[in-house]
Each structure stands twice: as C-alpha cells, then as structure tokens.
Enzyme design. Structure first.
Site, PDB file in Angstrom:
ATOM      1  N   ARG A  86       0.862  -1.172   0.000  1.00 28.41           N
ATOM      2  CA  ARG A  86       0.000   0.000   0.000  1.00 28.41           C
ATOM      3  C   ARG A  86       0.905   1.231   0.000  1.00 28.41           C
ATOM      4  NH1 ARG A  86      -2.627   2.844   4.948  1.00 28.41           N
ATOM      5  NH2 ARG A  86      -3.842   4.421   3.854  1.00 28.41           N
ATOM      6  N   HIS A 175      -8.228   6.676   0.347  1.00 23.35           N
ATOM      7  CA  HIS A 175      -9.094   5.494   0.504  1.00 23.35           C
ATOM      8  C   HIS A 175      -9.544   4.944  -0.847  1.00 23.35           C
ATOM      9  CE1 HIS A 175     -10.545   6.920   4.771  1.00 23.35           C
ATOM     10  NE2 HIS A 175      -9.563   6.046   4.873  1.00 23.35           N
ATOM     11  N   ARG A 236      -9.384  13.506  13.429  1.00 25.30           N
ATOM     12  CA  ARG A 236      -9.202  14.609  12.462  1.00 25.30           C
ATOM     13  C   ARG A 236     -10.479  15.427  12.358  1.00 25.30           C
ATOM     14  NH1 ARG A 236      -7.078  10.980   7.622  1.00 25.30           N
ATOM     15  NH2 ARG A 236      -6.719   9.350   9.148  1.00 25.30           N
ATOM     16  N   GLU A 380      -9.275  -3.919   1.901  1.00 27.06           N
ATOM     17  CA  GLU A 380      -8.202  -3.308   1.103  1.00 27.06           C
ATOM     18  C   GLU A 380      -7.048  -4.283   0.862  1.00 27.06           C
ATOM     19  OE1 GLU A 380      -8.893  -0.237   3.998  1.00 27.06           O
ATOM     20  OE2 GLU A 380      -8.265   1.249   2.526  1.00 27.06           O
TER      21      GLU A 380
END
Ligand code: ADP
Length: 398
Positions: A86, A175, A236, A380
């Site tokens: 990734r 994402h 966040r 993922e």
C-alpha cells in the site's frame, strides 16, 4: 503454499502484514506498532506471545523480524509469488497499480512531499522486502490512484492557479482502494457491472471519506490535498475554515501546532473530550454523556451534508454504500445520518439495518426507499493482493 501473496501496509508508526494463498484466502496476518518510538511491539494474529522487537525498532527491522517469525511458525514456507505494497500518495503520476522498479521508487520518492509521514515509510517497506525477496515481483497500490479520474471542477481548489501548477496544490482524495472495491462489490450485489453502476461510497473508519462514483469512475471525493479535509473523523477535524490558522496565530498558537491538533486531537476525540472510538462514544452517549452525544450528532450531520453534496456528481444513483468499522457496524450512525436525508427519499428498514445487511445481501433500505442502501465490508488487503498477483502474472514469473 504455492502462489502465496504477501501484502505490506506501512503506516506512519505501524506495519501490517497479510499473507494470502492462491485462492485469496488469508493464511496469516501480523502487525507491529509504535515503531520508531521507545515501546515498539509486534505480534502475529492467533499466536499468544508477542514477537520481540528492539525498543525503537524501525519499519525495516519490524518487517524483517515478522517475516522471520512467519517462517519460524511455518506460516511462510516458500517464496511468495507476489508482494503488494500500500502506498499512500501517487500524486498525478500514478493512475493505477504498478510493478515496482528503480524508476517507480524514484517516482514514489518524488511524491513524498505530498505525504511526508507516509510515502517515506511505504518506501522503507518496499526496500525491506526488495532486500529480503529480490526476485519476487512487487507491486505498489496507491490510495490516490482511483481518484485520478476526478474532473477539474472537482479537484481544483479556488486558489491561484500557480499553486496548482508549481506545487501540485489540488484535491487528490484517499481510501481509493476501498472506494474502488465498493464500486465492484456494489455492482455485484445489485446484479450489474461496475461500468454501469453509480454509487455514493462512505468509508467510515478512523479516517473517513466519501466518494461519488459514476459508472465505475470516481467523480468527487471528500478528502483533498491531504486526508484532513471532509468528514469528521476519529481524531481529524475534517473541514474547517482556513481562517482558523490566522485567528489562532493571534492567540499565540503556531501553524504547526494547529496542524497537529486538527489531525490528532480533533474529530470525535476533540468533540467528546473522551475517545475517538465510535463504539465507546455510543456507549457513553447511552449513559447520558452529552459531549459524546454531540460528537455523534456532528459526525452524522456532516456525513449527511456530504451525501447530499455527492449527488451533484451523479446522473442517477444505484446505491448508497456504507463501509469501514463505523459504516459496517454502527446501525445508529447509519440511521441518524439518513434521518437527515428523508427529503431525498432515503429510508432504512429498522430490522435490516440492525442486522447490518447480513441477512439481506447487504441491503438495509425499506421497501419504500427511493434508493438502495448497502453495507459492504471493505477489504483493502484483498484488493492489494489481487493487484499484486495480477501484475506479477503479467511478468510471467508466477
Ligand atoms: P481503521 O480506519 O483504523 O482501519 P476501522 O475501519 O477498523 O479503522 O474503524 C474503526 C472504528 O469503527 C472505530 O471508531 C470503532 O469504534 C468503530 N466500530 C467498530 N465496531 C463498531 C460498532 N459495533 N459500533 C460502532 N462503531 C464501531
């Protein structure tokens, strides 16, 4: 153990490994955390004892140690056929996954200015596996790549054009691996093909983002130059007025400190003053903790606004999709969010929503809803494994 695929995911202070067999069944997984700090540790899932690491272990050391532990526990008994990494930021260079060579490594280095906390550690994972497995084809899968189809009207900020041309200041989106997977899985569940399916995909984990996907293509997304923009997240802030930076400077708070607080002490954690964990927040709210209730309300309202905003990029909508730890597991967040959007005709079935779509092929809308609503578990690692295997196959080496 033929045709195993190793997936490597290096975060800013963590490392996750997953090993798949040729049929993409997961054989093993492991993680190291608090890397480069004084209390780094590592463990293999399903095995009780932790894997010893030196106190301030680097990503490189953690990766070598965990691979050795995989071998010691007979989880890895031959060379993997492919390795997938990734990589957070591919800038405007990478529109899809690529096989890694020296040129690709320098191009990932060139994108590091856009993701200074992530690309360098992603590269250290790549270098570590290249040293351990020099003959195994390795693939980079970028979080940003799926969003390289955004039209200019969606990716440009209304800023001086030279900031974009000279420094690459634009919206990139993240994402992408998860949103791309949603496009494919939603089409499958709806009995359609991805190229004719339009969805709004809400990935709600510790980081949260939402994407409008028209006929399989990303048209708009909530994260921007960095993964700070958009929805309320665990720690966040998501969107704030950029005037905040100057205002807080007048209070003696430096820009760097504002940045740190916006990333690490805001979102659900900042609002609740307690935790960034949605499950704990729901429990606190149930026991009457008002700031936790407020945090959930702000989270759901912002999400509802963004679902509305994503409509502007679609001609029609085949489904709204929820994924990520919160999207997959919180019936309350899904319900409270869609309660704001009754005017658009979204309506949930209380029963199907409570079961997270598990008894209904992912579907959680009521019979009267204008649009289907789906819950789809993201994966993922699986996407990265498939991409790595596909590209390794293209070299004829697997
Ligand atoms: P990451 O982005 O780190 O991969 P996840 O996708 O695992 O994170 O999502 C983590 C979030 O999912 C946390 O806020 C966690 O509380 C939330 N979550 C997991 N299970 C539930 C649940 N049953 N109800 C509400 N929230 C949940």
């Amino acid at each position: 153990m033929e045709d195993t695929v190793l997936v490597v995911n290096c975060g800013s202070s963590s490392l996750k490994l997953a090993l798949f067999d040729g049929a993409y069944q997961k054989l093993a997984s492991a993680q190291a955390e608090r890397l480069n700090q004084n209390d780094a540790f590592a463990r293999i899932d399903g095995i009780q004892e932790t894997v010893p690491l030196s106190p301030a272990a680097s990503h490189h050391e953690a990766l070598e140690t965990l691979i050795r532990a995989f071998r010691d526990h007979k989880l890895l008994t031959s060379l993997p056929a492919a390795i997938g990494h990734r990589v957070v930021h591919g800038g405007e260079t990478f529109r899809e996954a690529v096989l890694i060579d020296n040129g690709i490594i320098s191009a990932i280095e060139d994108c590091a200015g856009l993701a200074p906390l992530h690309n360098p550690v992603n590269l250290s994972g790549i270098r570590a596996t290249l040293a351990l497995f020099p003959d195994v084809p390795q693939t980079a899968v970028f979080d940003t790549a799926f969003h390289q189809t955004l039209p200019k009207r969606a990716f440009l900020y209304a800023l001086p054009d030279s900031w974009y041309r000279d420094w690459g200041v634009r919206r990139y989106g993240f994402h992408g691996t998860s949103h791309g997977f949603m496009a494919v899985e939603a089409a499958r569940l709806l009995g359609k093909t991805p190229a004719t399916t339009s969805i709004i995909s809400a990935h709600l984990g510790n980081g949260c983002s939402i994407t409008a996907i028209r006929d399989g293509i990303s048209m708009d997304t909530s994260m921007g130059l960095t993964p700070l923009e958009g929805l309320v997240m665990g720690t966040r802030s998501g969107d704030v007025d950029p005037g905040l930076v100057d205002f807080l400077a007048s209070k003696g708070i430096a820009a760097r400190e504002v940045h740190r607080v916006l990333n690490q002490e805001s979102g659900l954690l900042g609002l609740s003053g307690q935790t960034n964990d949605m499950r704990s927040l729901c429990e606190l709210a149930d026991h009457g903790h008002e700031p936790s209730q407020t945090a959930i309300e702000v989270f759901c309202f912002r999400l509802a606004r963004y679902i509305g905003a994503m409509m502007a990029s679609l001609r029609d909508l085949d489904a709204l999709v929820f994924t990520g730890g919160i999207g997959e597991n919180s019936a309350r967040v899904r319900r409270d969010t869609l309660d704001h959007l009754r005017i658009m005709g979204f309506e949930l079935s209380e029963d199907l929503n409570r079961h997270h779509g598990e008894i209904s092929d992912g579907r959680i809308e009521s019979a009267g809803s204008r649009f289907p609503v789906l819950v789809i578990p993201t994966n993922e690692e699986l996407v990265i494994a498939r991409e790595a295997s596909r590209l390794a196959g293209a070299t004829g080496q697997d």
